[in-house]
Design an enzyme around this catalytic site. Structure first.
Site, mmCIF file in Angstrom:
data_model
loop_
_atom_site.group_PDB
_atom_site.id
_atom_site.type_symbol
_atom_site.label_atom_id
_atom_site.label_comp_id
_atom_site.label_asym_id
_atom_site.label_seq_id
_atom_site.Cartn_x
_atom_site.Cartn_y
_atom_site.Cartn_z
ATOM 1 N N SER A 172 0.007 -0.339 2.650
ATOM 2 C CA SER A 172 -0.437 -0.400 1.269
ATOM 3 C C SER A 172 0.574 -1.115 0.393
ATOM 4 C CB SER A 172 -0.678 1.023 0.747
ATOM 5 O OG SER A 172 0.381 1.863 1.120
ATOM 6 N N HIS A 218 -6.264 -3.458 4.701
ATOM 7 C CA HIS A 218 -5.932 -2.243 3.956
ATOM 8 C C HIS A 218 -7.189 -1.419 3.676
ATOM 9 C CE1 HIS A 218 -4.133 -0.416 0.040
ATOM 10 N NE2 HIS A 218 -4.014 0.405 1.060
ATOM 11 N N GLU A 221 -9.207 -4.234 1.831
ATOM 12 C CA GLU A 221 -8.463 -5.290 1.146
ATOM 13 C C GLU A 221 -7.806 -6.141 2.240
ATOM 14 O OE1 GLU A 221 -5.201 -3.709 -1.234
ATOM 15 O OE2 GLU A 221 -5.764 -4.999 -2.904
ATOM 16 N N ASN A 267 -3.150 -1.307 -5.272
ATOM 17 C CA ASN A 267 -2.093 -0.407 -5.737
ATOM 18 C C ASN A 267 -1.351 -0.918 -6.964
ATOM 19 O OD1 ASN A 267 -2.269 1.938 -4.134
ATOM 20 N ND2 ASN A 267 -1.698 0.669 -2.386
#
Ligand code: CAA
Length: 284
Positions: A121, A142, A154, A192
């Site tokens: 991440s 991800h 992702e 994130n």
């Protein structure tokens, strides 16, 4: 020419790894799930079994289908289990050194044409690629937690990742029933970079006594239509993981807007890491 993917290797049988193994086996792939300890594999398999049983109970899966899905997952301790893998997804703990070592090893044991993907991440894909001799075939994949439910994957393109690798990874994500969206290898990627400042700000609000945990979460749930509030979501993700990601954002960008809230650090010091330890911002 697209190379056929039949066997998917998954490294790490934790929450993310077991979720990835589950969706891969459910999509019809043979899966080799590897962890360092038999008990980790047991726990991962038990979570998969429980998730699939919920679908059986809800009438969305037959008992035979469930058995077949579980039958497609082979557990392993030895790296040699990946010798036949066509695609490997790494989901070990969020530690740059540990992940780089996993990629060095995978590069030795997995056939050279296979793609090596990381579920990281926040660790640069370019760095993980550089630990191998096939950085063009290293990519970020991800997944979101809980993996069986969340639609997004992702896809992260490292500096050396080839177009073909990105394309094959997108295709695989689609075959797993997910929606792939691509981004560059930038700190925190997109997910994130946007999510963690919100969670961090919610923790600052709690630290400052702006509102109770229930009010902070309730305001974001009811006011923004989020499925869960930021504090409950932090507990789901793991407070240690949130802190690690914020530290990466803070160090990489050098921007104080990413400084982790001291209260988050204290919770991690206390071992209150969220759902996985039975206590985070809430008790479980
Ligand atoms: N595994 C598998 N399925 C699960 C699950 C799990 N751990 N948790 C819930 N589900 C399923 C349930 O079986 C249920 O399925 P059906 O509706 O088909 O029957 C469905 O999800 C909804 O569950 P619930 O009714 O129990 O609860 P809910 O409606 O509150 O949903 C939730 C739970 C799906 C977790 C929802 O609250 C949600 O979407 N939360 C936000 C999750 C999120 O933002 N995840 C991303 C985190 S960030 C990340 O992962 C990346 C990172 O790098 C940190």
């Amino acid at each position: 020419m697209e190379e056929k993917i039949e066997t998917i290797g998954v490294v790490g049988a934790g929450t993310m790894g077991s979720g990835i193994a589950q969706v891969a086996a459910r999509a019809g792939y043979r899966v080799r799930l590897r962890d360092v300890k038999e008990e980790h594999l047991e726990r991962g398999l038990a979570a998969i079994e429980q998730n699939l049983q919920r679908d059986v109970d809800k009438g969305r899966l037959s008992v035979d289908e469930k058995r077949a899905i579980i039958g497609r997952i082979e557990r392993a301790i030895e790296w040699s289990a990946f010798a036949e893998a066509d695609f490997v997804i790494e989901a070990v703990s969020e530690d740059a050194e540990v992940k780089a070592e996993v990629f060095r090893t995978l590069d030795q044991v997995v056939r050279p044409e296979a793609i090596l993907a990381s579920n990281t991440s926040s660790i640069p894909i370019t760095k993980l690629g550089a630990a191998t001799r096939r950085s063009d075939r290293v990519v970020g994949m991800h997944f979101m937690n809980p993996v069986p439910v969340m639609k997004l994957v992702e896809i992260v393109r490292g500096l050396a990742t080839s177009d073909e690798t990105v394309e094959r990874t997108r295709l695989l994500a689609e075959r797993l029933g997910k929606t792939p969206l691509e981004c560059r290898d930038s700190p925190g990627f997109v997910s994130n970079r946007v999510l963690m400042p919100m969670i961090n700000e919610a923790i600052f609000a709690l630290q400052e006594g702006v509102a109770t945990r229930e009010a902070i979460d309730g305001i974001m749930k009811l006011g923004m239509n989020h499925p869960m509030g930021p504090l409950a979501l932090a507990d789901l993700i793991g407070l240690d993981v949130c802190l690690a990601i914020l530290n990466v954002l803070y160090e990489e960008f050098g921007d104080p807007k990413y400084r982790p809230c001291p209260l988050l650090k204290r919770y991690v010091d206390a071992g209150w890491l969220g759902r996985k330890t039975g206590r985070g911002f809430y008790e479980y």
